[in-house]
Enzyme design. Structure first.
Site, PDB file in Angstrom:
ATOM      1  N   HIS A  30       0.851  -1.179   0.000  1.00 15.41           N
ATOM      2  CA  HIS A  30       0.000   0.000   0.000  1.00 15.41           C
ATOM      3  C   HIS A  30       0.895   1.240   0.000  1.00 15.41           C
ATOM      4  O   HIS A  30       1.862   1.321   0.766  1.00 15.41           O
ATOM      5  CB  HIS A  30      -0.922   0.004   1.211  1.00 15.41           C
ATOM      6  CG  HIS A  30      -1.996   1.043   1.135  1.00 15.41           C
ATOM      7  ND1 HIS A  30      -2.819   1.175   0.028  1.00 15.41           N
ATOM      8  CD2 HIS A  30      -2.384   2.014   2.008  1.00 15.41           C
ATOM      9  CE1 HIS A  30      -3.658   2.177   0.224  1.00 15.41           C
ATOM     10  NE2 HIS A  30      -3.415   2.705   1.414  1.00 15.41           N
ATOM     11  N   HIS A  42      -3.349   8.924   1.075  1.00 15.17           N
ATOM     12  CA  HIS A  42      -3.287   7.747   0.212  1.00 15.17           C
ATOM     13  C   HIS A  42      -4.646   7.497  -0.428  1.00 15.17           C
ATOM     14  O   HIS A  42      -5.664   8.062  -0.017  1.00 15.17           O
ATOM     15  CB  HIS A  42      -2.802   6.523   0.997  1.00 15.17           C
ATOM     16  CG  HIS A  42      -3.532   6.267   2.283  1.00 15.17           C
ATOM     17  ND1 HIS A  42      -4.322   5.148   2.504  1.00 15.17           N
ATOM     18  CD2 HIS A  42      -3.594   6.970   3.448  1.00 15.17           C
ATOM     19  CE1 HIS A  42      -4.819   5.172   3.728  1.00 15.17           C
ATOM     20  NE2 HIS A  42      -4.401   6.277   4.326  1.00 15.17           N
ATOM     21  N   CYS A 152      -3.417   2.839  -5.657  1.00  7.51           N
ATOM     22  CA  CYS A 152      -2.691   3.690  -4.715  1.00  7.51           C
ATOM     23  C   CYS A 152      -1.304   4.056  -5.226  1.00  7.51           C
ATOM     24  O   CYS A 152      -0.800   5.153  -4.963  1.00  7.51           O
ATOM     25  CB  CYS A 152      -2.598   3.024  -3.349  1.00  7.51           C
ATOM     26  SG  CYS A 152      -1.744   1.421  -3.346  1.00  7.51           S
TER      27      CYS A 152
END
Length: 259
Positions: A30, A42, A152
């Site tokens: 991530h 994010h 992301c």
């Protein structure tokens, strides 16, 4: 930071850094932009770190952080909305290890990193511009989340470089996604080598070569189908439909409880 690991200590973080953390079994990482004051901006799929709208979500969600833990007092649980969220560093890491993404690496360094989603040949913009882009997108969104075309990592690389891969009216595609897709493609493309050699080592070397070549050619620092777009122009185009990412439908699968 280096060839073997991008792991860093949080005391070395600077506003504008592109950071990431691997989730369970290194299935995916991530990514986000550290903006200072222990905050990370994010991109998520309506609060869920990853999602495809298929049964693959059962694997991806199970490898991510638990959704039933209590959020810290400084973080609001991300629910509905455009998907760009702000979290404290601890909530972003979710117990994982902190890594910093590398920019302006040379070709040898890039190819030595067997897994995509850790570095790029592209050049980063100054940190103040990076933070401005991230904060602007926090208020205005980054389009619909798509694990293969608008995820992301795509969000974070855009914040760092201002570059987008444009295919007609769509946006995409991250190094992490290319790695996931590239392995099977490399295996398929190396299959004709069976007509030339039955040596397993030769075929393996061919598959690795095809995989590395595809990673190199599709890196955002090498592609010809990229454009540098101001963040204000990007959000205007997204809101008017000039750019779009079609969000996959929610799959009718039993995902882990979020209560």
């Amino acid at each position: 930071m280096g060839l073997l690991s991008n792991r860093i200590d949080r005391s070395n973080l600077k506003p504008g850094d592109h950071i990431y953390s691997w989730r369970t079994a290194y299935i995916y990482a991530h990514h986000g932009i550290y903006v200072g004051d222990d905050r990370v901006i994010h991109f998520t799929r309506r609060g869920q770190e990853v999602g495809t709208g298929t049964v693959l979500d059962l694997i991806l969600v199970s490898s991510g952080p638990s959704r039933n833990h209590t959020h810290c007092p400084t973080c609001v649980p991300p629910n509905e909305g455009h998907g760009v969220v702000s979290s404290c560093l601890n909530c972003f890491l979710a117990g994982g290890v902190l890594y910093r993404f590398e920019y302006s690496v040379n070709a040898a360094h890039f190819l030595a990193k067997a897994r995509g989603g850790t570095c790029t040949l592209a050049v980063s913009d100054p940190n103040d511009i990076v933070v401005h882009r991230a904060k602007h997108l926090l208020q205005n969104g980054f389009g619909c989340y798509d694990v293969f075309k608008n995820n992301c990592e795509d969000f974070t690389i855009y914040c760092k470089t201002g570059l987008l891969v444009l295919e007609g009216r769509t946006m995409g595609q991250s190094g992490q996604a290319v790695s996931i897709i590239g392995g099977p493609i490399a295996a398929v493309l190396s299959t004709p080598m069976r007509l030339v050699t039955t040596n397993v080592y030769g075929m393996a070397a061919t598959a690795v070569g095809v995989y590395c070549a595809s990673r190199y050619a599709t890196d955002i620092g090498m592609r010809a189908d990229v454009a540098k777009i101001a963040v204000e122009d990007l959000t205007r185009r997204l809101s008017s439909g000039l750019f779009q990412v079609i969000e996959p439908p929610l799959a009718a699968v039993a995902l882990p409880s979020t209560s």
